[in-house]
Design a protein around this motif. Structure first.
Motif, PDB file in Angstrom:
ATOM      1  N   ALA A  42       0.824  -1.213   0.000  1.00 16.78           N
ATOM      2  CA  ALA A  42       0.000   0.000   0.000  1.00 16.78           C
ATOM      3  C   ALA A  42       0.854   1.258   0.000  1.00 16.78           C
ATOM      4  O   ALA A  42       1.873   1.327   0.688  1.00 16.78           O
ATOM      5  N   ASP A  43       0.429   2.246  -0.783  1.00 10.94           N
ATOM      6  CA  ASP A  43       1.126   3.533  -0.857  1.00 10.94           C
ATOM      7  C   ASP A  43       0.859   4.396   0.366  1.00 10.94           C
ATOM      8  O   ASP A  43       1.606   5.332   0.634  1.00 10.94           O
ATOM      9  N   GLU A  44      -0.217   4.121   1.064  1.00  8.60           N
ATOM     10  CA  GLU A  44      -0.561   4.852   2.285  1.00  8.60           C
ATOM     11  C   GLU A  44      -1.043   3.825   3.298  1.00  8.60           C
ATOM     12  O   GLU A  44      -1.312   2.676   2.928  1.00  8.60           O
ATOM     13  N   PRO A  45      -1.126   4.202   4.579  1.00 13.97           N
ATOM     14  CA  PRO A  45      -1.549   3.210   5.581  1.00 13.97           C
ATOM     15  C   PRO A  45      -2.857   2.525   5.178  1.00 13.97           C
ATOM     16  O   PRO A  45      -3.813   3.189   4.763  1.00 13.97           O
ATOM     17  N   MET A  46      -2.862   1.222   5.268  1.00 18.32           N
ATOM     18  CA  MET A  46      -4.037   0.427   4.898  1.00 18.32           C
ATOM     19  C   MET A  46      -5.034   0.444   6.048  1.00 18.32           C
ATOM     20  O   MET A  46      -4.655   0.353   7.215  1.00 18.32           O
ATOM     21  N   THR A  47      -6.313   0.573   5.691  1.00 13.22           N
ATOM     22  CA  THR A  47      -7.402   0.489   6.666  1.00 13.22           C
ATOM     23  C   THR A  47      -8.224  -0.754   6.326  1.00 13.22           C
ATOM     24  O   THR A  47      -8.185  -1.244   5.193  1.00 13.22           O
ATOM     25  N   PRO A  48      -8.985  -1.260   7.295  1.00  8.73           N
ATOM     26  CA  PRO A  48      -9.830  -2.417   6.988  1.00  8.73           C
ATOM     27  C   PRO A  48     -10.809  -2.153   5.836  1.00  8.73           C
ATOM     28  O   PRO A  48     -11.013  -3.024   4.994  1.00  8.73           O
ATOM     29  N   SER A  49     -11.367  -0.950   5.758  1.00 13.01           N
ATOM     30  CA  SER A  49     -12.331  -0.680   4.679  1.00 13.01           C
ATOM     31  C   SER A  49     -11.638  -0.656   3.315  1.00 13.01           C
ATOM     32  O   SER A  49     -12.178  -1.173   2.337  1.00 13.01           O
ATOM     33  N   ARG A  50     -10.449  -0.071   3.225  1.00 11.10           N
ATOM     34  CA  ARG A  50      -9.707  -0.087   1.956  1.00 11.10           C
ATOM     35  C   ARG A  50      -9.305  -1.516   1.593  1.00 11.10           C
ATOM     36  O   ARG A  50      -9.321  -1.890   0.427  1.00 11.10           O
ATOM     37  N   LEU A  51      -8.948  -2.311   2.596  1.00 12.31           N
ATOM     38  CA  LEU A  51      -8.574  -3.700   2.352  1.00 12.31           C
ATOM     39  C   LEU A  51      -9.765  -4.485   1.819  1.00 12.31           C
ATOM     40  O   LEU A  51      -9.630  -5.282   0.892  1.00 12.31           O
ATOM     41  N   ALA A  52     -10.951  -4.233   2.370  1.00  6.55           N
ATOM     42  CA  ALA A  52     -12.166  -4.911   1.902  1.00  6.55           C
ATOM     43  C   ALA A  52     -12.416  -4.615   0.433  1.00  6.55           C
ATOM     44  O   ALA A  52     -12.719  -5.517  -0.355  1.00  6.55           O
ATOM     45  N   VAL A  53     -12.282  -3.345   0.051  1.00  6.02           N
ATOM     46  CA  VAL A  53     -12.479  -2.959  -1.350  1.00  6.02           C
ATOM     47  C   VAL A  53     -11.425  -3.616  -2.224  1.00  6.02           C
ATOM     48  O   VAL A  53     -11.735  -4.184  -3.280  1.00  6.02           O
ATOM     49  N   HIS A  54     -10.162  -3.558  -1.796  1.00  3.83           N
ATOM     50  CA  HIS A  54      -9.060  -4.128  -2.581  1.00  3.83           C
ATOM     51  C   HIS A  54      -9.260  -5.626  -2.827  1.00  3.83           C
ATOM     52  O   HIS A  54      -9.022  -6.109  -3.931  1.00  3.83           O
ATOM     53  N   LEU A  55      -9.699  -6.348  -1.796  1.00  3.83           N
ATOM     54  CA  LEU A  55      -9.860  -7.800  -1.908  1.00  3.83           C
ATOM     55  C   LEU A  55     -11.237  -8.217  -2.400  1.00  3.83           C
ATOM     56  O   LEU A  55     -11.458  -9.389  -2.693  1.00  3.83           O
ATOM     57  N   GLY A  56     -12.177  -7.272  -2.460  1.00  4.20           N
ATOM     58  CA  GLY A  56     -13.539  -7.608  -2.867  1.00  4.20           C
ATOM     59  C   GLY A  56     -14.271  -8.409  -1.809  1.00  4.20           C
ATOM     60  O   GLY A  56     -15.072  -9.291  -2.130  1.00  4.20           O
ATOM     61  N   LEU A  57     -14.024  -8.090  -0.543  1.00  6.46           N
ATOM     62  CA  LEU A  57     -14.637  -8.809   0.568  1.00  6.46           C
ATOM     63  C   LEU A  57     -15.668  -7.934   1.267  1.00  6.46           C
ATOM     64  O   LEU A  57     -15.601  -6.705   1.192  1.00  6.46           O
ATOM     65  N   THR A  58     -16.587  -8.574   1.948  1.00  9.12           N
ATOM     66  CA  THR A  58     -17.532  -7.837   2.790  1.00  9.12           C
ATOM     67  C   THR A  58     -16.789  -7.349   4.032  1.00  9.12           C
ATOM     68  O   THR A  58     -15.693  -7.850   4.345  1.00  9.12           O
TER      69      THR A  58
END
Length: 144
Positions: A42-58
């Motif tokens: 990640a170019d900036e600190p990863m958050t759970p919501s950004r991770l969900a979008v990146h992985l396509g997860l709920t």
């Protein structure tokens, strides 16, 4: 060209084999390893919501993933000081060492392959891989 597709699939298969082995070795799911890579890259600190979008997860699935990674000692959750509601995910230093050791054969193979090319050729390869990633990110999944 069919040759590109064949070689990209073959490389993807080899990398998936390594990722699955690491996941099994660490008691993780392959998705957990994808999450670790996303946090690391990640170019900036990863958050759970950004991770969900990146992985396509709920949000529930990403919470379970983050919980597994934290329990296994791979990541740390850190609350941001300015807004305590914001949680940043950080790759734990000790876990990086374990991943580095496991993926050392991939690093050696990468370096051996790179040594066969000039800097100019590698620049073209890097541009190609960047363009592929951009195109694939635009494609998304079957629902798009």
């Amino acid at each position: 060209m069919r040759a590109f597709a064949v070689r990209l699939r073959r490389m993807n298969g080899e990398i998936n084999r390594l990722v699955q082995g690491f996941a099994g070795n660490q008691g993780l799911h392959p998705t957990d390893v994808q999450a670790l890579a996303a946090i690391l890259d990640a170019d900036e600190p990863m958050t759970p919501s950004r991770l969900a979008v990146h992985l396509g997860l709920t949000s529930g699935a990403v919470t379970a993933c983050v919980d597994r990674l934290e329990r296994a000692g791979h990541i740390r959750r850190v609350r941001e000081s300015a807004d305590r509601r914001v949680v940043h995910l950080h790759y734990a230093a000790e876990a990086r060492s374990a991943a580095r050791a496991y993926f050392r054969p991939l690093a050696r193979a990468t370096e051996a392959a790179r040594s066969r090319f000039t800097d100019e050729e590698l620049s073209v390869v890097l541009r190609f891989l960047t363009a592929m990633n951009e195109e694939l990110s635009l494609e998304g999944g079957p629902e798009r």
